[in-house]
Enzyme design. Structure first.
Site, PDB file in Angstrom:
ATOM      1  N   ARG A 145      13.220  -3.159  -8.234  1.00 11.80           N
ATOM      2  CA  ARG A 145      12.003  -3.427  -9.005  1.00 11.80           C
ATOM      3  C   ARG A 145      11.929  -2.619 -10.297  1.00 11.80           C
ATOM      4  O   ARG A 145      11.230  -3.003 -11.233  1.00 11.80           O
ATOM      5  CB  ARG A 145      10.769  -3.216  -8.115  1.00 11.80           C
ATOM      6  CG  ARG A 145      10.626  -4.320  -7.079  1.00 11.80           C
ATOM      7  CD  ARG A 145       9.491  -4.040  -6.149  1.00 11.80           C
ATOM      8  NE  ARG A 145       9.921  -3.648  -4.828  1.00 11.80           N
ATOM      9  CZ  ARG A 145       9.166  -3.012  -3.948  1.00 11.80           C
ATOM     10  NH1 ARG A 145       7.942  -2.681  -4.259  1.00 11.80           N
ATOM     11  NH2 ARG A 145       9.636  -2.710  -2.757  1.00 11.80           N
TER      12      ARG A 145
ATOM     13  N   GLU B 121       9.454   5.232   2.191  1.00 10.01           N
ATOM     14  CA  GLU B 121       8.309   5.090   3.098  1.00 10.01           C
ATOM     15  C   GLU B 121       8.664   4.292   4.348  1.00 10.01           C
ATOM     16  O   GLU B 121       8.127   4.549   5.414  1.00 10.01           O
ATOM     17  CB  GLU B 121       7.122   4.423   2.367  1.00 10.01           C
ATOM     18  CG  GLU B 121       5.803   4.632   3.085  1.00 10.01           C
ATOM     19  CD  GLU B 121       4.633   3.864   2.478  1.00 10.01           C
ATOM     20  OE1 GLU B 121       4.845   3.006   1.603  1.00 10.01           O
ATOM     21  OE2 GLU B 121       3.495   4.117   2.930  1.00 10.01           O
TER      22      GLU B 121
HETATM   23  O1  LIG Z   1       8.646   6.720  -2.932  1.00  9.67           O
HETATM   24  P1  LIG Z   1       9.443   6.022  -1.874  1.00  9.67           P
HETATM   25  O2  LIG Z   1       8.905   6.212  -0.494  1.00  9.67           O
HETATM   26  O3  LIG Z   1      10.907   6.400  -1.962  1.00  9.67           O
HETATM   27  O4  LIG Z   1       9.346   4.457  -2.121  1.00  9.67           O
HETATM   28  C1  LIG Z   1       9.362   3.876  -3.393  1.00  9.67           C
HETATM   29  C2  LIG Z   1      10.460   2.863  -3.552  1.00  9.67           C
HETATM   30  O5  LIG Z   1      10.363   1.841  -2.541  1.00  9.67           O
HETATM   31  C3  LIG Z   1      10.446   0.562  -3.129  1.00  9.67           C
HETATM   32  O6  LIG Z   1      11.787   0.128  -3.299  1.00  9.67           O
HETATM   33  P2  LIG Z   1      12.673  -0.496  -2.136  1.00  9.67           P
HETATM   34  O7  LIG Z   1      13.645   0.533  -1.680  1.00  9.67           O
HETATM   35  O8  LIG Z   1      11.820  -1.139  -1.109  1.00  9.67           O
HETATM   36  O9  LIG Z   1      13.583  -1.594  -2.836  1.00  9.67           O
HETATM   37  P3  LIG Z   1      13.387  -2.701  -3.972  1.00  9.67           P
HETATM   38  O10 LIG Z   1      12.897  -2.043  -5.225  1.00  9.67           O
HETATM   39  O11 LIG Z   1      14.780  -3.207  -4.110  1.00  9.67           O
HETATM   40  O12 LIG Z   1      12.417  -3.748  -3.459  1.00  9.67           O
HETATM   41  C4  LIG Z   1       9.810   0.776  -4.492  1.00  9.67           C
HETATM   42  O13 LIG Z   1      10.251  -0.247  -5.399  1.00  9.67           O
HETATM   43  C5  LIG Z   1      10.327   2.133  -4.898  1.00  9.67           C
HETATM   44  O14 LIG Z   1      11.615   2.040  -5.486  1.00  9.67           O
HETATM   45  N1  LIG Z   2       3.572   0.687   0.157  1.00  9.94           N
HETATM   46  C1  LIG Z   2       4.574   0.230  -0.616  1.00  9.94           C
HETATM   47  N2  LIG Z   2       4.422  -0.921  -1.319  1.00  9.94           N
HETATM   48  C2  LIG Z   2       5.430  -1.381  -2.109  1.00  9.94           C
HETATM   49  N3  LIG Z   2       6.601  -0.764  -2.239  1.00  9.94           N
HETATM   50  C3  LIG Z   2       6.783   0.382  -1.573  1.00  9.94           C
HETATM   51  N4  LIG Z   2       7.820   1.246  -1.524  1.00  9.94           N
HETATM   52  C4  LIG Z   2       7.499   2.245  -0.683  1.00  9.94           C
HETATM   53  N5  LIG Z   2       6.276   2.082  -0.189  1.00  9.94           N
HETATM   54  C5  LIG Z   2       5.799   0.928  -0.734  1.00  9.94           C
HETATM   55 MG   LIG Z   3      12.413   0.013  -5.442  1.00  9.97          MG
END
Ligand SMILES: O=P(O)(O)OC[C@H]1O[C@H](OP(=O)(O)OP(=O)(O)O)[C@H](O)[C@@H]1O
Ligand SMILES: Nc1ncnc2[nH]cnc12
Ligand SMILES: [Mg+2]
Length: 178
Positions: free
Chosen positions: A67, A104
């Site tokens: 993202r 998370e």
């Molecule tokens: O602060 P944190 O607990 O580390 O979580 C935050 C991360 O989680 C999500 O990415 P995700 O790994 O789900 O992958 P994506 O961006 O590919 O959807 C979001 O886009 C952040 O990059």
């Molecule tokens: N609550 C949340 N919503 C979307 N992306 C996330 N990445 C980690 N926690 C998330």
């Molecule tokens: Mg991410």
């Protein structure tokens, strides 16, 4: 329309999904906002306004898969600097630095190409959301391992109640706090 009103508009268009991808997680879906043309424009406006206002001295934007990629090329092109990816393991060719991390709702490995950053380059890290800080913490470590200096980390959304910024030894900025 001022930036606070634009942020309010963006916030209204972000999807909110309870119990995704796991029970107990309230998932905030940036893609929900991107189907709206005005929200896209406003997201670009508020991110650029923020960077121009804080005026960090930067040479490179680093976006986190996936993202974070929504914003890194746009910011780089508008600010007149380059951009580079941090990707999940096994996706990048050539020699990489890598770091394991937890987020998370899971864990993974992030990688960055050793050649992505020239020694001493000043980096702005961009992502959509800060939750526990595991992902950003790994990204900061990778940028430093690759020889860069982390000047600012910027996210659209911060889940402030999780206190993720506590584990990050860098300058952290967020536009929407929950
Ligand atoms: O602060 P944190 O607990 O580390 O979580 C935050 C991360 O989680 C999500 O990415 P995700 O790994 O789900 O992958 P994506 O961006 O590919 O959807 C979001 O886009 C952040 O990059
Ligand atoms: N609550 C949340 N919503 C979307 N992306 C996330 N990445 C980690 N926690 C998330
Ligand atoms: Mg991410």
């Amino acid at each position: 329309m001022n930036s606070e009103q634009k942020l309010e508009y963006i916030n209204k268009h972000i999807g909110v999904y309870p119990d995704f991808p796991k029970k107990g997680i309230l998932f905030r879906d940036i893609f929900g906002a991107l189907t709206d043309a005005t929200a896209c424009q406003y997201l670009k406006d508020v991110l650029l306004e923020h960077v121009r206002k804080t005026n960090p001295d930067i040479d490179l934007i680093v976006g986190l898969e996936s993202r974070g990629f929504l914003f890194n090329l746009m910011l780089a092109a508008e600010l007149g600097v380059g951009c580079a990816p941090i990707r999940k393991k096994g996706k990048l060719p050539g020699e990489c630095v890598s770091v394991e991390y937890t987020l998370e709702y899971g864990s993974d490995i992030f990688e960055m190409q050793k050649t992505a950053i020239k020694p001493g380059q000043k980096v702005l890290i961009i992502d959509d959301l800060l939750a526990t800080g595991g992902s950003l913490s790994a990204a900061i470590e990778l940028v430093r391992k690759a020889g860069g200096e982390v000047v600012q980390c910027l996210v659209v959304m911060e889940l402030a109640f999780l206190d993720g910024r506590k584990k990050l030894d860098a300058d952290i900025h967020s536009l929407l706090k929950y």
